[in-house]
Design an enzyme around this catalytic site. Structure first.
Site, PDB file in Angstrom:
ATOM      1  N   LYS A  14      -3.322  35.793 -35.876  1.00 43.25           N
ATOM      2  CA  LYS A  14      -3.902  34.481 -36.203  1.00 43.25           C
ATOM      3  C   LYS A  14      -3.424  33.993 -37.573  1.00 43.25           C
ATOM      4  O   LYS A  14      -3.058  32.840 -37.731  1.00 43.25           O
ATOM      5  CB  LYS A  14      -5.443  34.542 -36.208  1.00 43.25           C
ATOM      6  CG  LYS A  14      -6.063  34.961 -34.884  1.00 43.25           C
ATOM      7  CD  LYS A  14      -7.580  34.818 -34.906  1.00 43.25           C
ATOM      8  CE  LYS A  14      -8.282  35.732 -35.879  1.00 43.25           C
ATOM      9  NZ  LYS A  14      -8.209  37.176 -35.564  1.00 43.25           N
ATOM     10  N   ARG A  89     -17.103  32.410 -34.393  1.00 43.37           N
ATOM     11  CA  ARG A  89     -17.182  33.720 -33.748  1.00 43.37           C
ATOM     12  C   ARG A  89     -18.464  33.865 -32.927  1.00 43.37           C
ATOM     13  O   ARG A  89     -18.659  34.887 -32.281  1.00 43.37           O
ATOM     14  CB  ARG A  89     -17.162  34.821 -34.813  1.00 43.37           C
ATOM     15  CG  ARG A  89     -15.755  35.312 -35.207  1.00 43.37           C
ATOM     16  CD  ARG A  89     -15.911  36.200 -36.420  1.00 43.37           C
ATOM     17  NE  ARG A  89     -14.932  37.231 -36.582  1.00 43.37           N
ATOM     18  CZ  ARG A  89     -13.913  37.181 -37.446  1.00 43.37           C
ATOM     19  NH1 ARG A  89     -13.704  36.100 -38.153  1.00 43.37           N
ATOM     20  NH2 ARG A  89     -13.127  38.228 -37.584  1.00 43.37           N
ATOM     21  N   ARG A 128      -0.960  46.891 -41.404  1.00 41.56           N
ATOM     22  CA  ARG A 128      -1.530  45.934 -42.366  1.00 41.56           C
ATOM     23  C   ARG A 128      -2.388  46.661 -43.397  1.00 41.56           C
ATOM     24  O   ARG A 128      -2.359  46.337 -44.579  1.00 41.56           O
ATOM     25  CB  ARG A 128      -2.375  44.899 -41.603  1.00 41.56           C
ATOM     26  CG  ARG A 128      -3.045  43.874 -42.500  1.00 41.56           C
ATOM     27  CD  ARG A 128      -3.634  42.728 -41.702  1.00 41.56           C
ATOM     28  NE  ARG A 128      -4.923  43.042 -41.106  1.00 41.56           N
ATOM     29  CZ  ARG A 128      -5.583  42.224 -40.277  1.00 41.56           C
ATOM     30  NH1 ARG A 128      -5.059  41.058 -39.952  1.00 41.56           N
ATOM     31  NH2 ARG A 128      -6.750  42.561 -39.770  1.00 41.56           N
ATOM     32  N   ARG A 134      -7.074  46.786 -47.057  1.00 38.67           N
ATOM     33  CA  ARG A 134      -8.370  46.239 -46.607  1.00 38.67           C
ATOM     34  C   ARG A 134      -9.256  47.344 -46.047  1.00 38.67           C
ATOM     35  O   ARG A 134      -8.865  48.028 -45.104  1.00 38.67           O
ATOM     36  CB  ARG A 134      -8.123  45.200 -45.503  1.00 38.67           C
ATOM     37  CG  ARG A 134      -8.088  43.784 -45.994  1.00 38.67           C
ATOM     38  CD  ARG A 134      -7.790  42.826 -44.877  1.00 38.67           C
ATOM     39  NE  ARG A 134      -8.889  42.693 -43.924  1.00 38.67           N
ATOM     40  CZ  ARG A 134      -8.924  41.758 -42.980  1.00 38.67           C
ATOM     41  NH1 ARG A 134      -7.949  40.888 -42.879  1.00 38.67           N
ATOM     42  NH2 ARG A 134      -9.945  41.691 -42.132  1.00 38.67           N
ATOM     43  N   ARG A 145     -14.729  46.461 -35.163  1.00 37.75           N
ATOM     44  CA  ARG A 145     -14.411  45.027 -35.115  1.00 37.75           C
ATOM     45  C   ARG A 145     -13.740  44.664 -33.788  1.00 37.75           C
ATOM     46  O   ARG A 145     -13.985  43.592 -33.229  1.00 37.75           O
ATOM     47  CB  ARG A 145     -13.527  44.641 -36.307  1.00 37.75           C
ATOM     48  CG  ARG A 145     -14.317  44.661 -37.612  1.00 37.75           C
ATOM     49  CD  ARG A 145     -13.425  44.684 -38.840  1.00 37.75           C
ATOM     50  NE  ARG A 145     -12.550  43.548 -38.925  1.00 37.75           N
ATOM     51  CZ  ARG A 145     -11.250  43.606 -39.253  1.00 37.75           C
ATOM     52  NH1 ARG A 145     -10.679  44.760 -39.531  1.00 37.75           N
ATOM     53  NH2 ARG A 145     -10.536  42.519 -39.307  1.00 37.75           N
TER      54      ARG A 145
HETATM   55  P1  AMP Z   1     -11.200  38.294 -40.540  1.00 37.98           P
HETATM   56  O1  AMP Z   1     -10.297  38.272 -41.716  1.00 37.98           O
HETATM   57  O2  AMP Z   1     -11.208  37.003 -39.770  1.00 37.98           O
HETATM   58  O3  AMP Z   1     -10.967  39.494 -39.643  1.00 37.98           O
HETATM   59  O4  AMP Z   1     -12.678  38.446 -41.103  1.00 37.98           O
HETATM   60  C1  AMP Z   1     -13.053  39.553 -41.894  1.00 37.98           C
HETATM   61  C2  AMP Z   1     -14.549  39.721 -41.866  1.00 37.98           C
HETATM   62  O5  AMP Z   1     -15.200  38.556 -42.419  1.00 37.98           O
HETATM   63  C3  AMP Z   1     -15.158  39.871 -40.476  1.00 37.98           C
HETATM   64  O6  AMP Z   1     -15.074  41.193 -39.990  1.00 37.98           O
HETATM   65  C4  AMP Z   1     -16.603  39.450 -40.742  1.00 37.98           C
HETATM   66  O7  AMP Z   1     -17.287  40.463 -41.453  1.00 37.98           O
HETATM   67  C5  AMP Z   1     -16.415  38.281 -41.714  1.00 37.98           C
HETATM   68  N1  AMP Z   1     -16.259  37.011 -40.992  1.00 37.98           N
HETATM   69  C6  AMP Z   1     -15.138  36.239 -40.958  1.00 37.98           C
HETATM   70  N2  AMP Z   1     -15.333  35.142 -40.203  1.00 37.98           N
HETATM   71  C7  AMP Z   1     -16.602  35.230 -39.727  1.00 37.98           C
HETATM   72  C8  AMP Z   1     -17.384  34.418 -38.868  1.00 37.98           C
HETATM   73  N3  AMP Z   1     -16.893  33.301 -38.319  1.00 37.98           N
HETATM   74  N4  AMP Z   1     -18.659  34.804 -38.603  1.00 37.98           N
HETATM   75  C9  AMP Z   1     -19.159  35.931 -39.143  1.00 37.98           C
HETATM   76  N5  AMP Z   1     -18.473  36.759 -39.955  1.00 37.98           N
HETATM   77  C10 AMP Z   1     -17.196  36.412 -40.245  1.00 37.98           C
END
Ligand code: AMP
Length: 189
Positions: A14, A89, A128, A134, A145
């Site tokens: 993404k 989400r 990554r 991370r 996740r």
């Molecule tokens: P990502 O980089 O999109 O994988 O997001 C990293 C983390 O941020 C996720 O595992 C969640 O803990 C939090 N997060 C990101 N976007 C959302 C969302 N739309 N709703 C809830 N938590 C989010």
């Protein structure tokens, strides 16, 4: 305006595809994950509030996420449109995004879901993790996740399917080849 939602599990590409899309279509990239990570890095009150949840691979509560996203949209009043990456989400997040955009005379134009199987995601995110460090990309948190995505987050897709806004694209292959497929879809909106 052109508003796109890029959907997919962790490691689906993404972020990579968003970067290419914003450059081609002159859009603003809003990644809620990136925004949360910036808050954590800068130790803002929001960052302190969410850091534990994110480190554990848990979702941040809807209202906190929605408020942050809406603030970010409002910070870009002249935008030609947005690529939403990692948002929505949950169904409440999707409904709120529709309401918020409607209030601005706009809408979600399309949702593209990148399809990548679990084994490939694990391989990509392991790489990554080595590059970024991370914590939520570490194997146990990543598994959580990925499970969260396939068990829960994916339930947002029927919401967009009913609105005939959803396209699924195979996210395995060359980056430029996948980008080409995304553009073909977007050019028909
Ligand atoms: P990502 O980089 O999109 O994988 O997001 C990293 C983390 O941020 C996720 O595992 C969640 O803990 C939090 N997060 C990101 N976007 C959302 C969302 N739309 N709703 C809830 N938590 C989010």
């Amino acid at each position: 305006m052109l508003n796109l939602v890029l959907f997919g599990p962790p490691g689906a590409g993404k972020g990579t595809q968003s970067e290419k899309l914003i450059s081609k279509y002159q859009l603003v990239h809003i990644s809620t994950g990136d925004l949360f990570r910036a808050h954590i890095k800068n130790q803002t009150p929001l960052g302190l509030r969410v850091s534990q949840l994110i480190a554990e691979g848990e979702l941040v509560p809807d209202q906190i996420t929605i408020d942050m996203l809406e603030e970010e949209i409002d910070r870009n009043p002249g935008a030609k449109g947005f690529v939403f990456d990692g948002f929505p989400r949950t169904i409440p997040q999707a409904i709120e995004l529709d309401k918020f955009l409607e209030g601005k005379g706009s809408k979600v134009d399309g949702v593209i879901a990148l399809d990548v199987e679990k084994e490939e995601l694990v391989k990509r995110v392991a790489l990554r993790q080595l590059e970024t460090g991370r914590v939520d990309d570490q194997a146990d948190k990543l598994q959580k996740r990925i499970d969260e995505y396939f068990n829960k987050i994916i339930l947002v897709l029927p919401y967009y399917e009913e609105q005939k806004k959803l396209t699924k694209i195979n996210g395995i292959g060359e980056i430029d080849e996948i980008f080409g497929k995304l553009c073909e879809v977007i050019d028909q909106y």
